[in-house]
Scaffold this active site. Structure first.
Site, short mmCIF file in Angstrom:
data_model
loop_
_atom_site.label_atom_id
_atom_site.label_comp_id
_atom_site.label_asym_id
_atom_site.label_seq_id
_atom_site.Cartn_x
_atom_site.Cartn_y
_atom_site.Cartn_z
CE1 TYR A 85 -5.39 2.28 3.74
CE2 TYR A 85 -6.31 0.17 3.13
CZ TYR A 85 -5.29 1.09 3.07
OH TYR A 85 -4.16 0.82 2.35
CB SER A 129 -0.96 0.00 1.20
OG SER A 129 -2.02 -0.89 0.97
#
Length: 363
Positions: free
Chosen positions: A176, A74
């Site tokens: 998220y 990420s």
């Protein structure tokens, strides 16, 4: 597996740096497994340091170096955010553009409200989209411990979007979403008419001199393992902007340096990107929303926390076999990158240790 799985001796990770910096960094190496390949890069004022330990694979023949590639997971999202800010600086897209403008007709999540999802919502985890695409998990189960997302294509994603729920009002709350950031990469592709990797190379990586940062094959990479078996290189064809990049300690050092010293970063004027990329580097670290639960602020993808040492800006990531952390403190002129081929149980510990190292380096 004997000496095959554990090389008899590991190269010393701190052969040339000061004892004080070696003492600060040592916990990062001890919080990776003994057989891990590890690379750490540090910026501290005028000081630039790369320290490595371990090998590319369990043969123990090729040591990790500053130009060895690791999967970023990420941390890829920070590159996508910089690409967004660069395209905004060029006037090609706007933060408040609705995503519908850049997606095929009918390939849009259903909104529970009249307010559409915008590019800024995707870049601040406030879109209301789920963490992963609808339909991805069932297709990934047979490969869950190796390469779970390799067969989920962009076509699968576009078919899944109309069935994707949007939770709450876009912009109302931080949740998220790797889907959201991956979708941002697709939106930017469509806006520019270039594939994500080509767009990232021309607008970000080439101008910044990141010669070994890409989604595909490149220079020698560390091999990941699970239960003694090699894990294939991570692939994410539907959402490369979320987690598909690989990079090196050398490249990540340059990437953080660009965020810390925007005006000093050498961007060739002939690329046409100098003005817009510098504007993007300034814009990407500005706080946009606050996470109600943690108090952390969200910039464009980057997290920001206030501390006694200054504003810490950071992002972590992982794949099936790797962990990565990148962070910087503009006021202290400090940056840290840590990458490792880690076992699943050590990932969180490794990235938490990296965050603590960033704080200590800032003090």
């Amino acid at each position: 597996m004997g000496a095959q799985s554990t090389p008899p001796s590991l190269p010393e990770p701190f052969p040339t740096i000061s004892p004080e910096l070696a003492r600060l960094l040592r916990p990062l190496f001890s919080n990776a497994s003994p057989t891990s390949g590890v690379a750490v890069a540090v910026i501290r004022g005028a000081e630039r340091t790369v320290a490595c330990r371990g090998y590319l694979d369990r043969s123990g023949k090729r040591p990790v170096r500053a130009d060895t590639r690791f999967e970023l997971g990420s941390v890829t999202k920070t590159f996508t955010a910089l690409l967004l800010a660069e395209m905004v600086a060029r006037g090609e897209v706007r933060y408040d553009d609705p995503i519908d403008r850049y997606l095929p007709a009918g390939a849009v999540p259903g909104y529970p409200h009249d307010r559409p999802i915008t590019l800024l919502h995707l870049a601040t985890h406030t879109s209301g989209l789920p963490r992963l695409p609808v339909g991805l998990v069932p297709t990934s189960v047979p490969r869950w411990f190796t390469n779970p997302y390799a067969t989920f294509s962009a076509a699968h994603l576009l078919r899944a979007l109309p069935r994707t729920p949007v939770r709450g009002m876009p912009g109302a709350q931080v949740r998220y979403s790797s889907l959201g950031c991956g979708l941002l990469g697709l939106v930017l592709e469509n806006a520019a008419g270039l594939r994500y990797e080509e767009l990232l190379a021309s607008r970000v990586c080439d101008p910044l001199g990141l010669v070994d940062t890409s989604c595909g094959p490149g220079r020698e990479s560390v091999t990941g393992y699970r239960r003694g078996r090699r894990v294939p290189s991570f692939r994410l064809p539907a959402l490369p902007g979320a987690a598909a990049l690989r990079s090196t300690a050398d490249d990540m050092l340059r990437f953080l340096q660009a965020h810390l010293a925007v005006d000093a970063v050498p961007i060739p004027e002939r690329t046409g990107a100098a003005v817009t990329l510098r504007a993007a580097l300034r814009d990407v670290g500005k706080p946009r929303v606050e996470h109600r639960r943690t108090g952390a602020r969200i910039c464009l993808i980057w997290n920001q926390r206030l501390s006694a040492e200054g504003d810490l800006v950071f992002q972590s990531g992982s794949t099936r076999s790797f962990s990565a952390f990148a962070g910087f403190n503009p006021s202290a002129q400090v940056g840290l990158v840590a990458m490792a081929s880690t076992l699943p149980g050590l990932r969180r510990r490794f990235t938490q240790t990296a965050y603590e190292m960033l704080r200590r380096l800032s003090g």
